[in-house]
Each structure stands twice: as C-alpha cells, then as structure tokens.
Design an enzyme around this catalytic site. Structure first.
Site, PDB file in Angstrom:
ATOM      1  CE  LYS A   1       7.961  -0.890  -9.964  1.00  0.00           C
ATOM      2  NZ  LYS A   1       8.277  -1.724 -11.141  1.00  0.00           N
TER       3      LYS A   1
ATOM      4  CD  GLU B   1       4.177  -7.970 -14.917  1.00  0.00           C
ATOM      5  OE1 GLU B   1       3.943  -7.807 -13.718  1.00  0.00           O
ATOM      6  OE2 GLU B   1       5.325  -7.935 -15.392  1.00  0.00           O
TER       7      GLU B   1
ATOM      8  CE  LYS C   1       7.409  -7.328 -17.156  1.00  0.00           C
ATOM      9  NZ  LYS C   1       8.590  -7.446 -16.330  1.00  0.00           N
TER      10      LYS C   1
ATOM     11  CD1 TRP D   1      -2.154  -4.729  -4.772  1.00  0.00           C
ATOM     12  CD2 TRP D   1      -1.732  -6.008  -2.995  1.00  0.00           C
ATOM     13  NE1 TRP D   1      -1.946  -6.018  -5.216  1.00  0.00           N
ATOM     14  CE2 TRP D   1      -1.683  -6.816  -4.156  1.00  0.00           C
ATOM     15  CE3 TRP D   1      -1.502  -6.607  -1.756  1.00  0.00           C
ATOM     16  CZ2 TRP D   1      -1.413  -8.186  -4.106  1.00  0.00           C
ATOM     17  CZ3 TRP D   1      -1.234  -7.971  -1.710  1.00  0.00           C
ATOM     18  CH2 TRP D   1      -1.189  -8.737  -2.879  1.00  0.00           C
TER      19      TRP D   1
ATOM     20  CG  ASN E   1       2.670  -0.773   3.302  1.00  0.00           C
ATOM     21  OD1 ASN E   1       2.203  -1.823   2.892  1.00  0.00           O
ATOM     22  ND2 ASN E   1       3.723  -0.187   2.759  1.00  0.00           N
ATOM     23  N   GLY E   2       1.241  -3.335   5.471  1.00  0.00           N
ATOM     24  CA  GLY E   2       1.809  -4.543   6.078  1.00  0.00           C
ATOM     25  C   GLY E   2       0.696  -5.474   6.516  1.00  0.00           C
TER      26      GLY E   2
ATOM     27  CB  CYS F   1      -0.883   0.014   1.231  1.00  0.00           C
ATOM     28  SG  CYS F   1      -1.757  -1.529   1.479  1.00  0.00           S
TER      29      CYS F   1
ATOM     30  NE  ARG G   1       4.399   1.675  -1.586  1.00  0.00           N
ATOM     31  CZ  ARG G   1       5.591   1.220  -1.219  1.00  0.00           C
ATOM     32  NH1 ARG G   1       6.654   1.656  -1.814  1.00  0.00           N
ATOM     33  NH2 ARG G   1       5.705   0.341  -0.257  1.00  0.00           N
TER      34      ARG G   1
ATOM     35  CD  GLU H   1      10.964  -9.910 -17.185  1.00  0.00           C
ATOM     36  OE1 GLU H   1      10.650 -10.695 -16.276  1.00  0.00           O
ATOM     37  OE2 GLU H   1      10.670  -8.699 -17.142  1.00  0.00           O
TER      38      GLU H   1
ATOM     39  CG  HIS I   1      10.920 -33.453 -22.014  1.00  0.00           C
ATOM     40  ND1 HIS I   1      11.311 -34.757 -22.230  1.00  0.00           N
ATOM     41  CD2 HIS I   1      11.951 -32.694 -22.444  1.00  0.00           C
ATOM     42  CE1 HIS I   1      12.531 -34.791 -22.735  1.00  0.00           C
ATOM     43  NE2 HIS I   1      12.945 -33.526 -22.876  1.00  0.00           N
TER      44      HIS I   1
END
Ligand code: F6R
Length: 614
Positions: free
Chosen positions: A609, A494, A491, A80, A106-107, A2, A27, A487, A510
């Site tokens: 973020k 998301e 990208k 968040w 935040n947490g 947050c 965030r 990566e 496989h």
C-alpha cells in the site's frame, strides 16, 4: 512498505501484536513474525512464517510454538520483501547473535553489505539475506549495559531509511523506536504503550498519538516514554487526536476493502467538500493552505509531483489549474522530478499529492523543491503523515482510511480538492463570480452523481463478465478522459493481472494499433466531454481492426450501435467533473473482472500500500 508494531504493558502482548499486524497487513504481506520477551533475561522468543499473517497466527496456536503467551512486551512485523525472497529466515524480527536483542525494520539500509563484512570479520554469523539483520548485530556489538546508547551507536553506522523497533531481554518492558524516512507512530494509553508504522494498528486502543520526526529516538516502558532527538537532546513532540472511527478500518460487510472504499466515495467526497465551498462568492476555502489573497495571487506556476494513482489525479489537476486559473502546470512522476534538475522559479508552488503521505519518491521530490525555495503544499489523506508535515501546509482529503492496496476513494477526493484549488485560484484571476458559483454548485452535486454510478455496480459486473478471459487490452481517452484511461488501466492490471495500457485516443494510431485484433479489447472513454467526437472516430478505427470495444458513455448517448460492442453508462455530469464518475465506473469494472477471476483483490501480488522505498 512493511508494517511494524510493538507493545509494552500489563496485558499479554501476542494477541495485541497479531491484531495490529492484521491491520497493517495491507502494507506488505510476504511474510510475518513476532518476538516476545518472556521476562527471564534469556533469549527472546521469535516466531516467523512466510505468507500471510494467518499462517503466523496458526503457528502461534500450536502447542510446540514455544512462544511465551503471557509475555507483556514484544514486537511484530509484516514484510514487503526488498532484500531476499519472502522466506522464514528473511522474515522479521531479526535477532542478534546472542539472541538477547531483536529488531523489526521498515526501509532500506543502503550500506548493509559493507557493515555485513565488518561484522562477519568480527565473528557475527548472518542467517538471512536481508539488509535489516545488521541492525540487530550492530546493537549487540555496541551494547555496554545501556540499551539506548547501543541503539544510538548503531545509528552511527547505518545509512539509508528506517523505522526500527528494538526489544531486549536485558531490559524487560522497554521498547526503543527510531525513525528516518519511515514513519513511526506512538499510541498513548494508560499503563501501556503501542508503537506502529501507522495509526491503523493503534486506533481501537487510543485516539491519542504522537508522530516521531526523523532522527527521533523513542524509549518506551508501560508507564512512560521519552523522546530524544539523536545527537541533540530530549524533545517533546505534539500529541495528535486521530478522528478515525475504529470501525473505519473494518470491511463493514463488504467482501473486500476495495469494494467498500469504492462504495464510500460519495460520502468521502462529501467529507472532502465539507465546509470548503462558499456558494455566495463562487469560491472555496482551503484553510490548511494558510495563504492570504496576496500570496495566492503571487503564485505564477505550479509543479505537481506524485506517484501512481495520485499522479493521474495530478494530471486532472493540471487541466483544472490551466483552464480555470490560467496557471502553467508541470506534472511529473515524483521519481523523475527528483532525478531531473527541476526548474523552480521564484513564485513556483510545488504540490505533492499522496494518499499515504509517506511515498518515498514524492517525499524526496517535495524536499528537493523545498531546497530550491519553492512554496510547498501537500494534498494528503493520512493526517500527520510525513509529507503533510514536511509540506507544512496543504489540504487534507478527509477520505477516511484507505486500506485496499488499489487506491480508489483517494483519487476521487484528490481530484475534488484540485477542483476546489483551481476555483480558489481562478477566482483571484479571471474566473468570474457567476462561473465560480456554477462550479461550486456542480461540485456540491458530485456525491449524488457518484452514488448513481455505484448503483450501476451490478450492471457493470454483467459487462465485466464478458471480459474476464482477455489477456491484454487498451484504455483510450482524450482531454479529461486521458488520465481516466491511465487510471482505469492501472486499476485493471494491478488487481486482475491482465495486461492493460492506458493511451491517449489519438496516439493509438501512432504505433499500438498494430496490436489490435479480436482478442485485444479496447475500453473507450467517451462520455460527453470536449473532444468526444474524435474519440468516437478512434473507436471506429479499433472496430475496423476487429477489436471488441467497450464504450463508457453518458447515459442515453450511445452514438449508434456500430460504435461499440458493450456499453457502460455514467450519469450526465459537468465535463470538468466527469473524471470522477468515469473513474469510479473503471474501478468497478476492474474490481468485478478481478473478482470473477478469483484474484486476491485486497492483496495483489508484489504490491504494497505504501511505497516507502525509492
Ligand atoms: C494504485 C496505487 C498506487 C499509489 C501510489 C502512490 O492503485 O495505489 O499507484 O497511488 O503508490 O501512493 P500515495 O498516494 O500514497 O503516495
């Protein structure tokens, strides 16, 4: 995760808080709110809205908002969600039962359920599903006339991680901040104090900041502040000058932060390299590591812990350290590192890689390694971040602020740092001077190679337009291209919400090859790097199953028209540096697909973020 911001001064707080929240919105953006103290000793005024900060701003402007627009002290939050859905009643700030205390958090408060039942038994009524609300009630419950004392007593009760800002109408103009595991930064200005979860909300007001340590309690008024280490006594923390330009956190004419940050990569890499390459000796100088030649020579193993994109940069770093410095490297997802019982030997060096420097799992891995006696190094972007400070030494990226939720320039700069690190360590081992000189020159040319990838953005958009309707796809690569495949897929998923899997090109057969058909495209990473011939054979296997193949190749090296349906060309590049231009091409591909699909690129759903919860 947050974002939190507080202001106390002579000016109206609401505009400053809302502007700060906008800077922190990356965030977390499920809901937002602010609390203001009108200064009359009565209940605090609180306004909260689910959704974006813009909804909160609109609500503030309404004549019936009843918010004291001239109040000079307040706190704000952008959320968040962890506990409870993103609704108005779960949005912060949360107030105490009597309305005289408000907090933003935040947490995670791990023992909130237990505290909730104790407080409920005392008659406190809970109005949210959050873990955070207990904090406000605990402060009210402990209050006997001393605000700081009440906050300190609240800390006795809570377990977990927190960055908390508290406000009380009984103490006009006073803000109290505490931290444990979630960052709190204080901006020092004349006759006013800003407090925020990161510097983005502070730069523009001042470049002089103080980072609180865990267990610090900050009491701030417009004129003054003091810090107390909880249960220990007064402390002073160093002031840091932040060298980010205020404009660095604006979009600068780009439609999205992500695109701006993709475009910034050549310059960001130049900044990462600046002053660190020693061409004459064919080596690099990484002063922040604070290690002399003997210490460097003593390292006999690396252990890398990181999450997400930083983890993929770590996978490239492993290839570098093994190839150029002959050092064994163990790369682990940070959460896994901690959950297992990692083997740390006497000369193991632990490398924690994190753009934000605040990722909870990476921090926990770093602490575990330090506890076991490892030498710890941080590779971080955010100066003064917790990982950077706890690692004690390491290398800053100097990439400038990365605001877009999808990490872009941090990856390129992390890989650049890892290449310099491998050259430095290699030169103390078996990497000869000439080989080192060649690599140093190649690194110096890297920003120009990246510029040429960015110049091809429009071409990549035209290719992207042919892939906007797919529901699922694979990214394949081997060797240097395997981390790029991972990566690239990350990208795409998301920001475009298209399912994408990164796979080693050899692993496809496989199992996952069973999924291929004409509706499941394959992005094949096949620029000139060792093993590319085998990837070309894997592309044929995909085409034989009717899967459309989009090949990423070195310019002019299309290997025959039957290999692929579409092509993205990247400039010729030394093999070891190819992960960077190839990844930039994959960032652009993901960006354009997401943009053409109309996705909210800078605020993808469910993401934040900086992931400060484990
Ligand atoms: C992906 C992304 C995340 C981060 C991860 C680690 O685009 O941004 O996967 O890479 O959360 O973050 P840092 O590097 O801040 O530790």
């Amino acid at each position: 995760m947050c974002g939190i911001v507080g202001f106390t001064g002579q000016r109206a707080a609401s505009g400053i808080l809302l502007a700060g929240l906008r800077k922190l919105e990356y965030r977390g953006y499920d809901s937002a709110g602010i609390a203001l103290d009108a200064g009359n000793g009565g209940s605090l005024s609180v306004l909260r809205r689910p959704g974006q900060i813009a909804f909160l701003e609109d609500a503030m402007d309404l004549p019936d908002s009843n918010m004291p627009q001239s109040a000079t002290c307040g706190i704000g939050h952008t959320r968040w969600a962890t506990h409870g859905p993103p609704t108005e009643q779960n949005a912060h700030p949360h107030t105490s039962q009597n309305g005289l205390f408000a907090i933003v958090h935040n947490g995670i408060i791990e023992n909130y359920a237990q505290i909730r039942s104790i407080l409920s038994a005392k008659g406190y009524v809970f109005r949210s599903d959050t873990d955070s609300e207990v904090i406000a009630h605990l402060i009210e419950d402990a209050y006997k006339g001393d605000f700081e004392e009440a906050v300190s007593m609240m800390l006795e009760q809570v377990q977990g991680t927190y960055g908390i800002l508290a406000l009380s109408s009984l103490h006009p103009g006073t803000l109290i901040a505490v931290r444990k595991g979630s960052p709190i930064t204080v901006g020092i200005c004349r006759n006013e104090t800003l407090i925020a979860s990161d510097v983005s909300a502070i730069i523009g007001h001042t470049d002089q900041v103080i980072f609180l340590d865990d267990d610090d309690i900050l009491v701030a008024t417009p004129e003054d502040f003091h810090i107390t280490a909880w249960k220990t006594g007064p402390v002073s923390r160093p002031t840091t000058t932040v060298d980010w330009e205020p404009g660095a956190i604006e979009k600068g004419g780009h439609p999205h932060f992500m695109l701006k940050e993709i475009y910034e990569q050549p310059e960001a890499i130049e900044n990462t390299l600046r002053g660190r390459l020693i061409e004459a000796d064919g080596t690099s100088k990484l002063a922040g590591m604070q290690m002399d030649a003997r210490e460097l020579a003593n390292i006999d193993r690396f252990c890398i812990a990181a999450c997400g994109t930083s983890y993929y940069a770590g996978l490239v770093g492993k290839l570098y350290l093994e190839a150029f410095a002959d050092l064994p490297v163990d790369v682990q997802q940070a959460a896994e590192f901690r959950d297992r019982n990692p083997i740390i030997q006497r000369n193991t060096c632990m490398l924690a890689i994190s753009q934000s420097g605040e990722t909870a799992d990476t921090l926990a891995a770093l602490r575990e390694a330090a506890r076991k006696g490892a030498t710890t190094l941080g590779i971080c972007n955010v100066v003064g971040s917790t990982i950077a400070r706890e690692a004690g030494r390491g290398v800053y990226l100097h990439a400038g602020p990365e605001i877009g939720v999808a990490s872009t320039k941090a990856f390129s700069c992390q890989v650049t740092v890892l290449a310099m690190l491998a050259i430095l360590l290699g030169r103390g081992r078996r990497l000869g001077r000439e080989a080192g000189q060649t690599m140093v020159k190649q690194l110096a040319d890297l920003p120009d190679i990246c510029r040429r990838v960015i110049d091809a953005s429009d071409t990549i958009r035209r290719v992207a337009a042919r892939y906007t309707e797919m529901h699922s796809c694979f990214y394949l690569g081997r060797g240097y291209m395997f981390p790029v495949a991972l990566e690239g897929a990350l990208k795409l998923k998301e920001i475009s919400y298209i399912h994408a899997e990164g796979y080693h090109a050899a692993e496809l057969k496989h199992g996952p090859i069973a999924l291929l058909d004409k509706s499941v495209p394959v992005v094949a990473l096949a620029p000139d790097t060792p093993g590319v011939e085998k990837t070309l054979a894997n592309m044929q296997e995909c085409r034989a199953r009717s899967a459309p193949v989009l090949a990423v190749v070195t310019a002019g090296r299309r290997h025959g028209a039957d290999c692929a349906d579409d092509w993205i060309e990247i400039p010729p590049c030394p093999a070891f540096l190819t992960p960077i231009p190839a990844t930039i091409a994959m960032q652009l591909l993901a960006y354009h697909i997401a943009d053409l699909r109309g996705c909210p690129i800078d605020k993808p759903r469910n993401l934040a973020k900086s992931v400060t919860v484990e």
